[in-house]
Design an enzyme around this catalytic site. Structure first.
Site, PDB file in Angstrom:
ATOM      1  N   ARG A  87     -32.567  74.253  39.406  1.00 30.66           N
ATOM      2  CA  ARG A  87     -31.302  73.981  38.725  1.00 30.66           C
ATOM      3  C   ARG A  87     -30.229  74.992  39.143  1.00 30.66           C
ATOM      4  O   ARG A  87     -30.542  76.086  39.596  1.00 30.66           O
ATOM      5  CB  ARG A  87     -31.490  74.019  37.203  1.00 30.66           C
ATOM      6  CG  ARG A  87     -32.292  72.865  36.642  1.00 30.66           C
ATOM      7  CD  ARG A  87     -32.437  72.957  35.131  1.00 30.66           C
ATOM      8  NE  ARG A  87     -33.194  74.150  34.730  1.00 30.66           N
ATOM      9  CZ  ARG A  87     -32.652  75.255  34.262  1.00 30.66           C
ATOM     10  NH1 ARG A  87     -31.328  75.367  34.126  1.00 30.66           N
ATOM     11  NH2 ARG A  87     -33.410  76.302  33.929  1.00 30.66           N
ATOM     12  N   LYS A 230     -32.613  67.444  32.761  1.00 35.22           N
ATOM     13  CA  LYS A 230     -32.032  68.386  31.809  1.00 35.22           C
ATOM     14  C   LYS A 230     -30.656  67.929  31.332  1.00 35.22           C
ATOM     15  O   LYS A 230     -30.216  68.316  30.252  1.00 35.22           O
ATOM     16  CB  LYS A 230     -31.960  69.781  32.425  1.00 35.22           C
ATOM     17  CG  LYS A 230     -33.336  70.440  32.526  1.00 35.22           C
ATOM     18  CD  LYS A 230     -34.085  70.415  31.183  1.00 35.22           C
ATOM     19  CE  LYS A 230     -35.454  71.054  31.256  1.00 35.22           C
ATOM     20  NZ  LYS A 230     -36.239  70.883  29.996  1.00 35.22           N
ATOM     21  N   HIS A 250     -36.831  72.134  22.409  1.00 38.14           N
ATOM     22  CA  HIS A 250     -37.484  72.335  23.705  1.00 38.14           C
ATOM     23  C   HIS A 250     -38.900  72.812  23.403  1.00 38.14           C
ATOM     24  O   HIS A 250     -39.150  74.002  23.253  1.00 38.14           O
ATOM     25  CB  HIS A 250     -36.706  73.368  24.518  1.00 38.14           C
ATOM     26  CG  HIS A 250     -37.209  73.525  25.911  1.00 38.14           C
ATOM     27  ND1 HIS A 250     -37.402  74.753  26.500  1.00 38.14           N
ATOM     28  CD2 HIS A 250     -37.557  72.612  26.843  1.00 38.14           C
ATOM     29  CE1 HIS A 250     -37.853  74.582  27.736  1.00 38.14           C
ATOM     30  NE2 HIS A 250     -37.950  73.300  27.967  1.00 38.14           N
ATOM     31  N   SER A 269     -41.573  79.785  30.171  1.00 36.42           N
ATOM     32  CA  SER A 269     -42.449  79.650  31.327  1.00 36.42           C
ATOM     33  C   SER A 269     -43.478  80.779  31.371  1.00 36.42           C
ATOM     34  O   SER A 269     -43.151  81.946  31.164  1.00 36.42           O
ATOM     35  CB  SER A 269     -41.601  79.676  32.603  1.00 36.42           C
ATOM     36  OG  SER A 269     -42.416  79.555  33.738  1.00 36.42           O
ATOM     37  N   LYS A 273     -47.686  77.185  27.178  1.00 38.44           N
ATOM     38  CA  LYS A 273     -47.292  76.031  26.356  1.00 38.44           C
ATOM     39  C   LYS A 273     -47.972  74.738  26.815  1.00 38.44           C
ATOM     40  O   LYS A 273     -48.547  74.009  26.010  1.00 38.44           O
ATOM     41  CB  LYS A 273     -45.769  75.885  26.409  1.00 38.44           C
ATOM     42  CG  LYS A 273     -45.189  74.686  25.658  1.00 38.44           C
ATOM     43  CD  LYS A 273     -43.682  74.800  25.489  1.00 38.44           C
ATOM     44  CE  LYS A 273     -42.962  74.857  26.804  1.00 38.44           C
ATOM     45  NZ  LYS A 273     -42.311  73.598  27.188  1.00 38.44           N
ATOM     46  N   THR A 274     -47.912  74.483  28.122  1.00 40.83           N
ATOM     47  CA  THR A 274     -48.511  73.251  28.649  1.00 40.83           C
ATOM     48  C   THR A 274     -50.032  73.302  28.532  1.00 40.83           C
ATOM     49  O   THR A 274     -50.672  72.326  28.109  1.00 40.83           O
ATOM     50  CB  THR A 274     -48.103  73.056  30.123  1.00 40.83           C
ATOM     51  OG1 THR A 274     -46.679  72.969  30.201  1.00 40.83           O
ATOM     52  CG2 THR A 274     -48.710  71.785  30.693  1.00 40.83           C
ATOM     53  N   ASP A 288     -42.607  68.668  26.733  1.00 39.40           N
ATOM     54  CA  ASP A 288     -41.406  69.471  26.993  1.00 39.40           C
ATOM     55  C   ASP A 288     -40.232  69.260  26.031  1.00 39.40           C
ATOM     56  O   ASP A 288     -39.570  70.222  25.681  1.00 39.40           O
ATOM     57  CB  ASP A 288     -40.927  69.201  28.426  1.00 39.40           C
ATOM     58  CG  ASP A 288     -39.972  70.261  28.932  1.00 39.40           C
ATOM     59  OD1 ASP A 288     -40.234  71.463  28.713  1.00 39.40           O
ATOM     60  OD2 ASP A 288     -38.954  69.899  29.545  1.00 39.40           O
ATOM     61  N   ARG A 353     -42.950  70.824  42.131  1.00 42.36           N
ATOM     62  CA  ARG A 353     -43.078  70.032  40.897  1.00 42.36           C
ATOM     63  C   ARG A 353     -43.711  68.674  41.170  1.00 42.36           C
ATOM     64  O   ARG A 353     -43.709  68.171  42.294  1.00 42.36           O
ATOM     65  CB  ARG A 353     -41.692  69.794  40.288  1.00 42.36           C
ATOM     66  CG  ARG A 353     -40.979  71.063  39.818  1.00 42.36           C
ATOM     67  CD  ARG A 353     -41.369  71.404  38.405  1.00 42.36           C
ATOM     68  NE  ARG A 353     -40.622  72.554  37.885  1.00 42.36           N
ATOM     69  CZ  ARG A 353     -40.555  72.867  36.597  1.00 42.36           C
ATOM     70  NH1 ARG A 353     -41.178  72.114  35.704  1.00 42.36           N
ATOM     71  NH2 ARG A 353     -39.886  73.919  36.192  1.00 42.36           N
TER      72      ARG A 353
END
Length: 544
Positions: A87, A230, A250, A269, A273-274, A288, A353
């Site tokens: 980004r 996003k 988020h 990050s 979390k994932t 997400d 990704r």
């Protein structure tokens, strides 16, 4: 020798052209009801061919034929985003106009743009799209709950971008597509074409801009697909609180198979979390972006956008196995002979990704909505200073504080020149995507937690027994045991003691987790060094 029923070599190409071109024309006819819209928007309908919600296989063909994409050995499409592999937050703009200006949290995250500049860039994007032979349109939804979802239209020039949004938005049924009507939000993606840096307000040849009055987004000068994802989240982060009175987050979310208990996971990050929200005993609502509504929790997206760096079947089998036909591998290096992806190769970028539909995850909750209020909130941090306990029970006030702080830390070795752990504070765990003032989201979170009696836990997946370099990372088996104890209710019934500077409540005992791990002070051999690090981190929190 040619047998009676065989087809000569040249014929498949002829058949392919006849079938494919006839179908391409049909795809164009699908937007007949919207021809007036496209004409009024400035599209040259006599020149361009619009492909609306094209089938995945056709997008594969176009990406391979026109964009240099390849099919990997696992069936996923490998494509590349060009110069930009992440980004561009410094090039993100929001139009300053009367309908939204009093709600937006203006500053370094939400930079002002005037309406005239937006119109110039919008026309520049459409002019560019008019030079393309193929223009792709994808119509889909953001938000699984029909009461709060919005209709999103993506207009782009790359098959890769169309397939990406096919995976990330919620895909409509044939009937929903026929009845789609006017979209609520439109993305004009002309990312292959640069912005004019001499236009007022432009700082580079890249511009990512949102106009809440027009409900439109324009992308110039970047082909990184994550900007679209996003962008949709930014719009939902604005609309849900302002228009619907719901709390956008988020976060990841899952639900128990036995008790239907919902847990929300916040974390930046590298905090897990994932990994921790993917639980074989629980169904994944999403990984997400979510909305905590008056009736429950729902996912905003129709897919997942997972990091691929060092991905393996052993470490993350669900993500690894989701990479198949229909998925997109973005900026991933591959073996040119075998087409096998090399997830360890970071020569293009570390931000490799994969985007895939959420139904590619075996234990996904489809539809991704639960009509039940959350029971637990887990705030994840990776503390490289080694002083935060592996689990703490937060009061509503502490939960609001840590939500606003959004703390984790960078470790030495992650970037050049980083010799000591560096704290990172990302307000609401979503600083780059925040639209309203953080306090507005925090107040809504506190109100909902109080109303529904939700327990909140701060879980540290970082270092214990010393800071980075002297201590060790908290073993994943203990973190999973702690999360299991949250879900089973064990921790809610445990006895607690107060932990020093931060005033946190930590359990005195938990079966399967060593006592010295639960209280960081006990794990440190050098008590004076421990107190120094506690004071240091406490001061950083205060400053932040």
């Amino acid at each position: 020798m040619v047998y009676q029923h065989t087809t000569p070599y040249v014929t498949p190409h002829i058949l392919h052209k006849n079938y494919a071109q006839a179908f391409d024309a049909e795809v164009n006819n699908l937007v007949g009801q919207d021809l007036e819209y496209f004409s009024q928007a400035g599209f040259d309908m006599d020149r361009i061919q619009i492909k609306r919600n094209a089938p995945v296989a056709q997008l594969y063909e176009d990406a391979i034929r026109n964009e240099g994409a390849i099919i990997s050995s696992n069936g996923a499409l490998i494509n590349f985003s060009g110069k930009k592999t992440g980004r561009s937050p410094k090039d993100k703009r929001i139009v300053y106009e009367e309908t939204s200006r009093d709600d937006i949290w203006w500053g370094s995250v939400n930079i002002k743009m005037d309406e005239h500049t937006f119109e110039i860039n919008r026309e520049r994007a459409i002019d560019y799209l008019n030079t393309r032979d193929n223009v792709y349109v994808f119509d889909g939804f953001a938000g699984w709950d029909p009461k709060y979802r919005i209709k999103v239209r993506v207009i782009c020039a790359r098959a890769y971008h169309a397939l990406f949004m096919n995976n990330m938005l919620i895909r409509p049924t044939e009937q929903e597509l026929a009845d789609f009507g006017e979209p609520d939000f439109i993305i004009y993606n002309a990312g292959q074409f640069p912005a004019n840096r001499f236009t007022k307000g432009m700082s580079s040849t890249t511009s990512v801009e949102i106009n809440f009055k027009r409900m439109e987004m324009v992308i110039l000068g970047t082909e990184y697909a994550g900007e679209m994802k996003k962008g949709v989240f930014s719009v939902m982060h604005y609309l849900q609180p302002v228009k619907f009175g719901q709390l956008s987050l988020h976060s990841s979310a899952n639900v128990g198979m036995d008790n239907d208990d919902v847990t929300l996971f916040f974390g930046l990050s590298g905090t897990g979390k994932t990994t921790l929200s993917a639980d074989p005993r629980r169904l994944l609502i999403g990984d997400d972006e979510h909305v905590w509504s008056d009736t429950g929790v729902f996912n905003i997206e129709g897919g997942c956008y997972a990091k691929c760096i060092n991905l393996s079947a052993e470490k993350e089998p669900e993500i690894f196995n989701a990479i198949r036909f229909g998925s997109i591998l973005e900026n991933v290096v591959y073996n040119p002979a075998s087409r096998v992806p090399d997830y360890d190769d970071v020569s293009i970028t570390e931000n490799t990704r994969c985007a895939y539909p959420i139904e590619y995850i075996p234990n996904a909750k489809i539809p991704c909505v639960v009509d039940k209020q959350p029971s637990n909130i887990i705030m994840l941090t990776c503390d490289a200073f080694g002083v935060l306990p592996p689990v703490s029970k937060l009061t509503p006030e502490q939960a609001q504080y840590h939500f606003l702080a959004g703390y984790t830390s960078k470790t030495p070795g992650t970037e050049d020149g980083v010799l000591e752990p560096i704290p990172t504070f990302s307000t609401c765990y979503s600083a780059p995507f925040i639209v309203l003032h953080p306090g507005r989201y925090a107040e809504m979170l506190a109100e909902r937690m109080a109303k529904h009696n939700v327990d909140c836990w701060l879980i540290n997946t970082g270092w214990t027994g010393g800071k980075f370099g002297t201590g060790s990372r908290c073993p994943l088996k203990y973190t999973r045991r702690i999360v299991d104890a949250v879900h089973s209710g064990e921790l809610a019934k445990a006895e607690y003691e107060t932990f020093g500077t931060f005033g946190l409540q930590i359990p005195t005992a938990l079966e399967g987790v060593p006592r010295e791990l639960l209280n960081p002070r006990l794990a440190w051999k050098d008590k004076e060094a421990f107190e120094r690090e506690v004071r240091k981190l406490g001061g950083m929190f205060t400053k932040a």
